[in-house]
Scaffold this motif. Structure first.
Motif, PDB file in Angstrom:
ATOM      1  N   ARG A 198       0.134   5.577   0.149  1.00 42.62           N
ATOM      2  CA  ARG A 198      -0.863   6.963   0.475  1.00 42.62           C
ATOM      3  C   ARG A 198      -0.166   8.087  -0.146  1.00 42.62           C
TER       4      ARG A 198
ATOM      5  N   VAL B 250      -9.211   0.643 -10.654  1.00 42.26           N
ATOM      6  CA  VAL B 250      -8.843   0.726  -9.303  1.00 42.26           C
ATOM      7  C   VAL B 250      -9.975   0.815  -8.253  1.00 42.26           C
TER       8      VAL B 250
ATOM      9  N   LEU C 236      -4.848  10.032  -1.748  1.00 39.23           N
ATOM     10  CA  LEU C 236      -5.054   8.999  -2.623  1.00 39.23           C
ATOM     11  C   LEU C 236      -4.502   7.477  -1.777  1.00 39.23           C
ATOM     12  N   GLN C 237      -5.325   6.904  -0.988  1.00 40.00           N
ATOM     13  CA  GLN C 237      -4.858   5.775  -0.426  1.00 40.00           C
ATOM     14  C   GLN C 237      -4.896   4.519  -1.513  1.00 40.00           C
ATOM     15  N   MET C 238      -3.653   4.023  -1.870  1.00 43.34           N
ATOM     16  CA  MET C 238      -3.641   2.943  -2.460  1.00 43.34           C
ATOM     17  C   MET C 238      -3.394   1.455  -2.035  1.00 43.34           C
TER      18      MET C 238
ATOM     19  N   ASP D 124      -0.089  -0.733 -11.736  1.00 39.95           N
ATOM     20  CA  ASP D 124      -0.337   0.729 -11.169  1.00 39.95           C
ATOM     21  C   ASP D 124       0.888   1.660 -11.313  1.00 39.95           C
TER      22      ASP D 124
ATOM     23  N   ARG E 257      -9.699  -0.738  -4.492  1.00 39.40           N
ATOM     24  CA  ARG E 257      -8.465  -0.832  -4.036  1.00 39.40           C
ATOM     25  C   ARG E 257      -7.895   0.639  -3.713  1.00 39.40           C
ATOM     26  N   PHE E 258      -8.444   1.552  -4.391  1.00 38.04           N
ATOM     27  CA  PHE E 258      -7.830   2.888  -4.004  1.00 38.04           C
ATOM     28  C   PHE E 258      -9.144   3.638  -3.473  1.00 38.04           C
TER      29      PHE E 258
ATOM     30  N   TYR F  20     -14.279   6.769  -9.577  1.00 34.26           N
ATOM     31  CA  TYR F  20     -12.998   5.938  -9.848  1.00 34.26           C
ATOM     32  C   TYR F  20     -13.109   5.385 -11.142  1.00 34.26           C
TER      33      TYR F  20
ATOM     34  N   SER G 157       0.899  -1.234  -0.033  1.00 26.37           N
ATOM     35  CA  SER G 157      -0.155  -0.055  -0.054  1.00 26.37           C
ATOM     36  C   SER G 157       1.001   1.226   0.132  1.00 26.37           C
TER      37      SER G 157
END
Length: 122
Positions: free
Chosen positions: A19, A64, A81-83, A90, A67-68, A60, A17
Motif C-alpha cells: 500500500r 493494473v 494506492l493499494q496494490m 510492476d 489488482r490496484f 486505471y 501486496s
C-alpha cells in the motif's frame, strides 16, 4: 510550498501486496485531482491510476485493473494506492501527482513527489 511525499514502497515477492501513500502539504488537498505514475528502468514514465478531487471518479491503466485500487482521505490530505497480486512487471519507481484542474491518466499534473521504489521479485 507544495509537497507530495510518497511512502510504502519496498521489496516484495510476486503475488504479495503493498500500500503506497502520498502525503501532501501546502495545498488544499480536497480541491486537487490526483494520480499515480510509475517509471521502470529504461522505460518512460507511465500513468497507473487517477482519482478526482472528491474520490467519486477513478481510472486505471489496463495492466493494473482489478489488482490496484486508488483512494484518498481528504481529511488526512493523503492519497493511497493499494496494490495486490503484484507482478515482476510492476517493478518501478512510483510517483504521485496533483493538479487542481486536470483529471485523468493523460492529464498534465502541476505537482509531483520524489517517488518510492517498488521491487517485485519473481
Amino acid at each position: 510550498q507544495v509537497q507530495l511525499v510518497e511512502s510504502g514502497g519496498g521489496l516484495v515477492q510476486a503475488g504479495d501486496s503493498l500500500r503506497l501513500s502520498c502525503a501532501t502539504s501546502g495545498l488544499t488537498f480536497s480541491y486537487y485531482n490526483m494520480g499515480w505514475f510509475r517509471q521502470a528502468p529504461g522505460k518512460e514514465r507511465e500513468p497507473v491510476a487517477a482519482i478526482n478531487w472528491s474520490g467519486g471518479n477513478t481510472d486505471y491503466t489496463d495492466s493494473v485493473k482489478g489488482r490496484f485500487t486508488i483512494s484518498r482521505d481528504n481529511a488526512k490530505n493523503t492519497m493511497y494506492l493499494q496494490m495486490n497480486s503484484l507482478k515482476s512487471e510492476d517493478t518501478a519507481v512510483y510517483y504521485c501527482a496533483a493538479d487542481n484542474y486536470n483529471y485523468g491518466l493523460r492529464a498534465l499534473y502541476d505537482y509531483w513527489g520524489q517517488g518510492t521504489q517498488v521491487t517485485v521479485s519473481s
